[in-house]
Design a protein around this motif. Sequence first.
Motif, PDB file in Angstrom:
ATOM      1  N   LEU A  72      -3.641  -5.630  -3.798  1.00 14.63           N
ATOM      2  CA  LEU A  72      -4.545  -4.519  -4.125  1.00 14.63           C
ATOM      3  C   LEU A  72      -3.816  -3.310  -4.701  1.00 14.63           C
ATOM      4  CD1 LEU A  72      -6.957  -4.413  -1.030  1.00 14.63           C
ATOM      5  CD2 LEU A  72      -7.391  -5.376  -3.289  1.00 14.63           C
ATOM      6  N   LEU A 108     -18.797   3.056   5.856  1.00 17.43           N
ATOM      7  CA  LEU A 108     -17.625   3.697   5.249  1.00 17.43           C
ATOM      8  C   LEU A 108     -18.078   4.775   4.265  1.00 17.43           C
ATOM      9  CD1 LEU A 108     -14.617   3.906   4.674  1.00 17.43           C
ATOM     10  CD2 LEU A 108     -14.849   1.977   3.096  1.00 17.43           C
ATOM     11  N   LEU A 165     -12.633   4.120  -1.439  1.00 18.29           N
ATOM     12  CA  LEU A 165     -13.644   3.333  -0.736  1.00 18.29           C
ATOM     13  C   LEU A 165     -13.407   1.838  -0.966  1.00 18.29           C
ATOM     14  CD1 LEU A 165     -17.291   3.951  -0.104  1.00 18.29           C
ATOM     15  CD2 LEU A 165     -16.761   1.911  -1.403  1.00 18.29           C
ATOM     16  N   ALA A 166     -13.118   1.488  -2.202  1.00 13.78           N
ATOM     17  CA  ALA A 166     -12.899   0.072  -2.513  1.00 13.78           C
ATOM     18  C   ALA A 166     -11.679  -0.458  -1.759  1.00 13.78           C
ATOM     19  CB  ALA A 166     -12.712  -0.105  -4.023  1.00 13.78           C
ATOM     20  N   LEU A 167     -10.587   0.309  -1.783  1.00 15.78           N
ATOM     21  CA  LEU A 167      -9.370  -0.164  -1.119  1.00 15.78           C
ATOM     22  C   LEU A 167      -9.549  -0.268   0.399  1.00 15.78           C
ATOM     23  CD1 LEU A 167      -7.892  -0.025  -3.819  1.00 15.78           C
ATOM     24  CD2 LEU A 167      -6.058   1.205  -2.696  1.00 15.78           C
ATOM     25  N   SER A 169     -12.429  -0.622   2.071  1.00 18.78           N
ATOM     26  CA  SER A 169     -13.391  -1.676   2.446  1.00 18.78           C
ATOM     27  C   SER A 169     -12.732  -3.049   2.371  1.00 18.78           C
ATOM     28  CB  SER A 169     -14.641  -1.611   1.567  1.00 18.78           C
ATOM     29  OG  SER A 169     -14.373  -2.048   0.261  1.00 18.78           O
ATOM     30  N   LEU A 170     -11.850  -3.215   1.391  1.00 22.85           N
ATOM     31  CA  LEU A 170     -11.171  -4.512   1.259  1.00 22.85           C
ATOM     32  C   LEU A 170     -10.073  -4.676   2.310  1.00 22.85           C
ATOM     33  CD1 LEU A 170     -11.138  -4.556  -2.585  1.00 22.85           C
ATOM     34  CD2 LEU A 170     -11.834  -6.501  -1.219  1.00 22.85           C
ATOM     35  N   ARG A 173     -11.973  -4.370   5.931  1.00 24.79           N
ATOM     36  CA  ARG A 173     -13.177  -5.197   6.096  1.00 24.79           C
ATOM     37  C   ARG A 173     -14.398  -4.395   6.525  1.00 24.79           C
ATOM     38  NH1 ARG A 173     -11.898  -8.381   2.902  1.00 24.79           N
ATOM     39  NH2 ARG A 173     -13.679  -9.621   3.505  1.00 24.79           N
ATOM     40  N   PHE A 174     -14.860  -3.554   5.660  1.00 24.76           N
ATOM     41  CA  PHE A 174     -16.096  -2.800   5.892  1.00 24.76           C
ATOM     42  C   PHE A 174     -17.169  -3.327   4.942  1.00 24.76           C
ATOM     43  CE2 PHE A 174     -15.471   0.954   8.656  1.00 24.76           C
ATOM     44  CZ  PHE A 174     -14.148   0.734   8.998  1.00 24.76           C
ATOM     45  N   ARG A 175     -18.296  -3.767   5.519  1.00 19.39           N
ATOM     46  CA  ARG A 175     -19.393  -4.259   4.685  1.00 19.39           C
ATOM     47  C   ARG A 175     -20.719  -3.586   5.027  1.00 19.39           C
ATOM     48  NH1 ARG A 175     -17.271 -10.393   4.337  1.00 19.39           N
ATOM     49  NH2 ARG A 175     -16.775 -10.363   2.125  1.00 19.39           N
TER      50      ARG A 175
END
Lengths: 428, 425
Positions: A72, A108, A165-167, A169-170, A173-175
């Motif tokens: 990432l 998040l 946010l993208a980093l 969540s990946l 593990r936030f969904r």
Amino acid sequence: MINALPPALVTGIGAVLPSGLGLDAAWDCWQTGQSRLGAFSSDWIDSRRIAGYGAVPQEARHASRDAVPHKLRRFGTEPSYWAVHAAGQAMAASGIEWDALPETRRGLFTGQGDYTSPNIMSLQRALTASDQGEGVDLSSLTSEALYRRGADPFMSIKGLANNALALISLTHRFRGPGAAFVQNESAGIGALQQALLALHTGLCDAALVAVCGSYMEPFTLAELWRRGLLLEDGERGLRSFDRQAAGTVLAEGAVALLLERPGCARARGVEGGVLIHAPGGFAAPRNCLEDLAGSGFEEGYRQALGRLGGTLANAQELAVVADGRGIPVLDGLECRQLAAALPDGVPITSPRPLFGTIPAAGALLDVALATRILADGRLPPVSGLTGPLAPQLDWVAGAPRQVDCGQVLCLQQGFSGFHSAVLVTRHA
Amino acid sequence: MRRGERVVVTGLGAVTGLGVGWKSLWSGLCNGHSAIRRWQPEGMDDFPVKYAAPVDMAGLAQHYGSAAWWDVPMERRTRFGLAAAFEALADAGLAPAELPRRSGIAMGSGVPERDPADMHLALGPDGPDWRLLHRRADQLNPNSGLLNSNDHLSMSLAQSLGICGPSLNFSTACAGAAHAIGHGMRMIRRGECDLMIVGGADSVLNLPTMIGLHLLGAPSTAERFGDRLCRPFDRDRSGFVAAEGAGMLILEREDHAHRRGAQIYAEIAGFGSGMDAYRISAPHPEGLGARLAMQRALRDAQLDPIDVGHINAHGTSTPLNDPAETLAISSTFAGGEHYRQLTVTANKSMLGHLIAAAGAPECIATVLSVADGIVPPTLNLDNPDPACHLDYVPGTARRQILRAALSNSFGFGGLNAVIAVKAYD
């Protein structure tokens, strides 16, 4: 009528700041009056006009980079790395059994301080190669950028302000529900507000608010300097609310708060702690950068405090963490509003002289530090405050003060006119 | 939601490649007009992306050239946003001075504009040089400026209208405007405001941003379809077609709108968001985050899936989005195979992709579909991808009485946002 949001409990805090990793380091610095602002230094910008900068130290940078999965990293900016690290700290501190909490129940909410990409560095090779003396040959620039690796291939993704946010969540593990804010220094407060709403409406069981930012972007720095907002005399230091104030010092960092519904946290054995009440964000009808003389704080402060009206304690139980950027006109305006809005005898402090003006994360840093004020019963001083602009106010100066307050009100201005107010209280 | 407390749409405004004003947008969409045309970045003729959907600046100047803000230097996106916001206010029958005290703003914004010429001004023989930049400061492009912050539109609006209330600026890539609309609705629902100006504005049609997008392989470089290049759900789709513009909606608390006798287009009844947590630049292949966002929007709106008749799809015409979105819709509406009854349309086949602003004109179209009972078509769907098996309303608009509809917006980084619109009765 506003249907007031119930407060949320802070169960984890993380930080990557000029003071290093973690909030403890920042709290220690504030209590002991150690400034984390240093000389301005950049591989890209040679400037003797900027007197100081609050940079995240190298070891914290390395640790943050290591916190991001290797695959990432190419997509992220440094501030996003800091946010990932701060998020991990907050998650670990919360004591939540993350494997038992479904990813879809993790909310998040992020904030970023404008952008650090794309910038001149993103295209530097292509720009240099296409330099025709009097200008840039656009076809040549495009060719260099697209076909000869003259540009950062991920500059678009890095330029998006949901990069953190993208980093996160990946990585973590936030969904659940999410949102990303960019609104100058109050971005973190916008994120905080939506996190409270998501918790209250049952959209998630844990809400992570992670905010990051850096002013290390050449054009932004150049423009803020040109507008006379930055300190040029390094000896003088950032002097919040002081007659000798001569400009602010910019900085960078990330702060993360893990929030839960108090009942949920109690059910898993968390006792005490600190509550965050519904924050208020508001716009001033003038942009501070373009109109330093009348930035409409009156209405903004009145509205924000009005929202908190019923919950504000009396002077004996209240302390204020104010902004105080060290820009004389803005500090003067803030002083007038503090005098008009607060009961007599409310102690006021600010960590700004030690940490500088941090985009997006500054407001959340104040909130994080407010949790320590409540926990330790100590109010650190406004460092370097010797000649207050508004002597009638009760400034905490010189040494930390023992306090028995149950509420801390955090007030933050924004350069472009977004302001915010957050109330933090002790949880019984 | 009790009567009087619902959040209703009372004003619309748009600036898109289909023209200035929401009526141009709606008429263009319903009649299958495309805003996509041959395009090159200013000063170039060999950029590999050959098609886009730009705004006609001369047309915009005809409408707003006499406005006080027109001569103020600003980015294109800010100009589009102000124009759309003022139209929406006028459409709602409100003069700026008549705005209620409890008004707020929620905007979606994207990557700021940068002028390569400005970058060049800072470039010395050894790299970026501040002294050079300061010496040449008077040559800088006043429209892009050095400090073109992401929140400039929301701040400009607040200042133009004297709004001191809550002001939010979302930056969630292509879901930005949808987030702004959804959160604006929630602020009214929660009683924080009586009126919100919500939407977004964006323009990626500048060289640095298009270089960045092209390096990701996102926009189509194909030429064989000409201005029919944007082909959502078609097997020959090859990437999105970049666009620019703005969309704005005036949201009001129902009883506030009633008190002043405002026209009501529809109700914004729910909002949902969800994260893929899959990849930065690719959607979850089964549309997991999109499905979560749709389910949450339905729940928020207290709608059963069977209540929904239409979906205004994200439909980007990219190889990965369209089948993933199809799967997400199919699984969300799997009960009773309701997905077979849905009409699904992709406005981007005509508008192109307005990136951070995309959710705003698409939400406006969804509101008007519900209000007028017309579903605009998906253009250029000549050979449907077998993986895309829904009723995409190919070619021609269709009459459909709708009780409720969804507007989907999905962003880079895997953040998805869905707005639920109900007919107002």
